[in-house]
Design an enzyme around this catalytic site. Structure first.
Site, short mmCIF file in Angstrom:
data_model
loop_
_atom_site.label_atom_id
_atom_site.label_comp_id
_atom_site.label_asym_id
_atom_site.label_seq_id
_atom_site.Cartn_x
_atom_site.Cartn_y
_atom_site.Cartn_z
N GLU A 115 0.83 -1.21 0.00
CA GLU A 115 0.00 0.00 0.00
C GLU A 115 0.86 1.26 0.00
O GLU A 115 0.54 2.24 -0.65
CB GLU A 115 -0.96 0.01 1.20
CG GLU A 115 -1.86 -1.22 1.27
CD GLU A 115 -2.63 -1.48 0.00
OE1 GLU A 115 -3.20 -0.53 -0.55
OE2 GLU A 115 -2.66 -2.64 -0.47
N HIS A 127 2.09 2.06 -3.44
CA HIS A 127 1.07 2.64 -4.30
C HIS A 127 1.05 4.16 -4.24
O HIS A 127 0.53 4.81 -5.12
CB HIS A 127 -0.32 2.15 -3.89
CG HIS A 127 -0.75 0.91 -4.62
ND1 HIS A 127 -0.67 0.79 -5.98
CD2 HIS A 127 -1.28 -0.24 -4.18
CE1 HIS A 127 -1.14 -0.40 -6.34
NE2 HIS A 127 -1.51 -1.05 -5.25
ZN LIG Z 1 -2.42 -2.89 -5.07
#
Ligand SMILES: [Zn+2]
Length: 931
Positions: free
Chosen positions: A407, A410
């Site tokens: 995460e 990202h």
């Molecule tokens: Zn992802």
């Protein structure tokens, strides 16, 4: 985003019929389930899976100290994203030139005549009756004259609509008609007068809706605190659900800024992407939080939550505060501390030279995915972010670490630079998945994630799927809205990561990093397509005088499905030459012939083949050969009759390697006498290749069996892990064959020496698992699991006695790292009472990680849940079952679903294997040496 349920880590996804069951399933002779029942249940599950696997997700947050970066970024973004946006618009316009060009609401994509710049969104949320009402002001620019405003809404009741022209502040523009067109989830407003290019307009829409149960859009869930049920409401907008919460231009290309305000009862708090700028209280006991304006971003990264959570915080070296919000009891017990700690550390590591950080994390009890990288408010399901060190296993810790790092990555790949359209979703998911391994190596260098675990968990896993003729290219065209969920699959995540890793190794880390930084700097706050990435990589190479056209190379890998098998054979001539050929690897060539899209298609790749030669005591340094023809001849230095060749050094390439039989024999001989001459990664790679090549008929069936007889010499975890994955797979294929015990006995003979040597972990674990020697513990665990699964009596007795001890003393002395093996073995072998006991413990346990293991153990008995976990098609391997399966699919109307196509192909391949190879397989085992 992170796909839910460990699927991304250990091959446990329901979606993957090839995936091996990680469950220890002690072999019993009874078959409690009829095949029929398996079929029906299995396919019900497949359908569920299709829905579940719709994944999305990851992390983000906000930076305030980066005003300078933001303003310069916004400039850059405007430059680059303008052209990007025009391309996207042109693509859209060109495919709507037909008769219904006048009805743009009938198209998949929005008409691209308007472009939003800013949203002001005010919501009033009632947690009493789970409804919300809102008002959105959207400021947009007209790009091309039109009378129509087409934007997305779904499940919203629109109350009032007003449109203003910027030049005419006072009065609204006259609306001719307005309507909702549900098939495309759009709301259409037709004006009397045309809007003109380069002018800005404003639309004001009031609406209301329910806070749904379903975990999409703006949804609710609950948890119990001190015996009392508490509710919360949170959002999940990726990929296409922002439209369920407010009217918007809900495509990734329509980036804009957002200002959100949330009104709710004062007993709740609210969170959103940005910090609260001002808060006002009403007399009626309601409060309104006004959040600051977001940077330019896509609608699917907007997020908010209304809850009664508390938080812990950590401060990064650069002074940014990161908060983790969760249930008050979880925060109090410190379950969030681990995630907070690694988040803080990894941020400083993966900064990509961009001073940019999106700081808040939110743990929710229910979420459709493992996690979602909303800008400034990453949402995680509790099992992927809360951890109790006393009861968590190593694998739980690892999985959680990977999701958190995913995460965070990202933030750059997804939030900051967003794929232009969903067909290239792998651009964000592949990078996030690849950097999980790089980030985890930074946090825990001893885990060796990128060099080792990546191979079994990503590369080997996805090559199983991608070796089917029913696979698809990583860049998938999206024709219908329903296709958007489909693109979030293992091919996007795992093949994406594997291709990126291959390229990083070909380019070398410094150039790869430079190319990536250029890519991020050029496209930040904007959108990018795969060619943008390839161009930056090509430029980085050219600056170093390396003239490789990365686009040309990578298009072969991203636009063609599947991957090649490279065959290397020594020539008889005296010139030390080898013949290298490539062909599309498929498990069942008949499936390729039957597939009209593939029939007659001859795939070719540009393959960066690394090669080394070795003998009993030495291995050469690798050389790289670019293989682009079907067959090529190369000289490889001096080779004697005992010299072996090894291709794909450290398995950095996304392909399989086959050799002439003599070379295979030499490699096996090398493994038996001195395995460490060959790297750990290559040992695991050889095992995976040899089993899969034999499965597909490229090699005689005895070659893989001979290879694993070296395992008693193997002291590293990874090759064992690769072998066990292959053996569980084979076990399912051989399930119900008459001579099965020949196979399981052979496996046990390879496993038992190591099993007895390593033994079981001490029953009272000393110290925290985080200090545990990863390699040793994981190896012990892997060998135990093999022993218990293939029927080692000692292993069974040990598990049973540990469970009995737990039941009688009510003290759980089972080491956390092997609890899953023990519970599962206990549930499978012991009576119903054990199942009941585990069930009771599941309800009374408060630690999320323990709950997860207990729940999984409940599925170990021979019932529906077992099928759920292990993928039913693996067990189907006769002609009759194949016909039954086809019949079932026909009557259920599912012929066109990719999961069904995959299922049929797998069963077909199973049937074919039995016809062609089963005899050969058992014939060798009958004569196989003991011990
Ligand atoms: Zn992802």
């Amino acid at each position: 985003m992170g796909i839910e349920d460990a699927s991304m880590r250990n091959g446990r996804a329901l979606s993957d019929q090839w995936a091996d069951s990680v469950v220890v399933r002690p072999r019993t002779t009874e078959q409690h389930i009829t095949v029929n029942k398996r079929l029906v249940l299995g396919f019900a599950i497949s359908i569920l899976t299709l829905i579940i696997v719709t994944a999305i997700a990851i992390t983000l947050s906000v930076s305030f100290e980066r005003c300078a970066a933001e303003s310069s970024g916004a400039l850059a973004a405007n430059g680059s994203s303008n052209s990007k946006w025009k391309q996207s618009r042109d693509a859209n316009i060109s495919h709507r030139d037909s008769e219904d060009g006048q009805q743009p609401w009938r198209h998949l994509r929005l008409p691209a005549t308007l472009r939003p710049r800013h949203y002001d969104l005010r919501l009033s949320v009632s947690m009493e009756n789970f409804t919300f009402s809102g008002e959105v002001h959207i400021e947009f620019e007209c790009v091309q004259s039109t009378k129509l405003i087409v934007l997305h809404t779904d499940r919203l009741e629109v109350d009032k609509v007003l449109v203003y022209s910027d030049s005419k502040k006072a009065g609204a523009m006259r609306i001719q008609r307005r309507f909702h067109y549900q098939p495309k989830q759009v709301f259409v407003i037709a004006l009397h007068r045309e809007m003109k290019p380069l002018r800005t307009y404003k639309i004001n829409i009031t609406f209301h809706a329910h806070i749904e149960h379903e975990l999409l859009g703006f949804f609710r869930s609950s948890y119990v605190l001190n015996g009392e049920r508490r509710f919360l409401a949170v959002t999940q907008f990726s990929p296409t659900h922002a439209r369920k919460a407010f009217p918007c231009f809900d495509e990734p290309i329509y980036k804009a800024t957002f200002r959100v305000s949330l009104k709710h009862e004062s007993s709740y708090q609210s969170l959103s992407n940005m910090p609260v700028e001002a808060s006002t209280s009403d007399e009626d006991g309601w409060v309104t939080n006004h959040f600051s304006r977001t940077p330019r971003m896509s609608t699917y990264y907007l997020a908010w939550a209304v809850c009664n959570f508390t938080y812990r915080e950590a401060v990064t070296d650069s002074g940014v505060v990161i908060r983790l919000y969760a249930r008050p009891d979880a925060i109090q017990s410190g379950s969030g501390d681990y995630a907070l700690h690694i988040t803080k550390r990894v941020f400083t590591f993966i900064a990509f030279k961009l001073n940019y950080i999106l700081p808040n994390l939110l743990a929710v009890p229910k979420h459709p995915y493992a996690a979602m990288e909303n800008w400034g408010l990453s949402v995680f399901v509790e099992q992927k972010i809360l951890l109790d060190p006393d009861v968590s296993s190593f694998s739980y810790q690892m999985e959680l670490t990977m999701v958190v790092v995913h995460e965070i990555c990202h933030q750059w790949f997804g939030d900051l630079v967003t794929p232009v359209w969903w067909e290239d979703v792998w651009l964000k998911e592949g990078f996030a998945h690849y950097f999980e391994y790089i980030g985890a190596d930074f946090l825990f260098p001893k885990w060796n994630m990128e060099k080792q675990r990546f191979l079994t968990d990503v590369l080997h896993e996805v090559m199983l799927l991608d070796g089917l003729a029913s696979s698809h290219p990583i860049s998938q065209e999206v024709f219908e809205a329903t296709d958007i969920d489909r693109v979030f699959d293992w091919i996007a995540y795992k093949k994406g990561a594997a291709l990126i890793r291959m390229l990083a190794n070909v380019m070398g880390q410094p150039l790869f990093q430079r190319g990536l930084n250029d890519y991020l700097m050029t496209h930040m706050y904007g959108n990018a397509a795969r060619d943008d990435l390839w161009n930056k990589f090509s430029e980085a190479m050219q600056r170093e005088g390396k003239d490789i056209n990365i686009t040309q190379v990578m298009d072969r890998w991203t636009l063609q499905m599947g991957y090649p098998v490279v065959t290397i054979s020594k020539n008889d001539s005296l010139d030390n030459s080898v013949t290298i050929s490539q062909e599309h690897f498929v498990y069942d060539t008949d499936a390729k012939i039957q597939n009209p899209e593939l029939f007659n298609k001859s795939f070719q790749w540009q393959i960066p083949l690394t090669l080394a030669v070795g003998n009993s005591s030495h291995i050469s340094t690798e050389t790289i050969i670019w293989v682009s023809n079907k067959t090529e001849t190369h000289r490889v230095g001096h080779m004697g009759s005992e010299t072996w060749l090894l291709g794909n050094i450290n398995q950095t390439g996304y392909f399989r390697v086959n050799y002439d039989l003599h070379n295979w024999r030499l490699l096996i001989q090398q493994l038996m006498t001195n395995p460490t001459i060959i790297s750990v990664g290559n040992r695991a790679g050889l095992i995976d290749d040899v089993f899969n090549l034999a499965r597909a008929g490229y090699l005689p069936q005895n070659v893989p069996l001979q290879m694993i007889s070296y395992l008693s010499q193997e002291t590293e975890f990874l090759p064992w892990h690769a072998a066990s994955r292959a053996l569980y797979q084979l076990d399912k294929l051989l399930d119900r064959t008459e001579d099965h015990s020949l196979f399981s006995d052979y496996v046990l003979r390879q496993v038992e020496p190591k099993y007895h040597k390593l033994g079981w972990p001490a029953t009272s674990p000393e110290g925290s698992f985080m200090q545990a020697a990863y390699q040793t513990e994981e190896l012990q665990r892997e060998v135990m699991m093999l022993a218990c699964s293939f029927g080692n009596k000692h292993c069974h007795r040990q598990a049973v006695s540990l469970i009995s001890d737990w039941i009688s003393s009510n003290k759980n002395r089972i080491p956390p790292n092997v609890r899953d093996i023990v519970y599962c073995t206990g549930v499978s072998l012991m009576d119903e009472d054990v199942w009941e006991f585990i069930w009771m413990k599941f309800h009374s346990s408060t630690a999320i990680s323990e709950k997860k293991v207990l729940l999984e153990a409940l599925t170990c008995s021979d019932n529906i849940f077992l099928l759920n976990r292990s993928g039913v098609t693996e067990f189907l391997n006769t002609e009759a079952e194949l016909n039954e399966l086809k019949e079932f699919i026909l009557t259920s109307g599912g012929e066109s679903a990719p999961a069904f196509a995959r299922a049929v192909e797998i069963v077909q391949a199973n049937v074919k294997w039995h016809v062609l190879f089963q005899q050969q397989f058992y014939r060798w085992l009958r004569k196989a040496p003991d011990g």
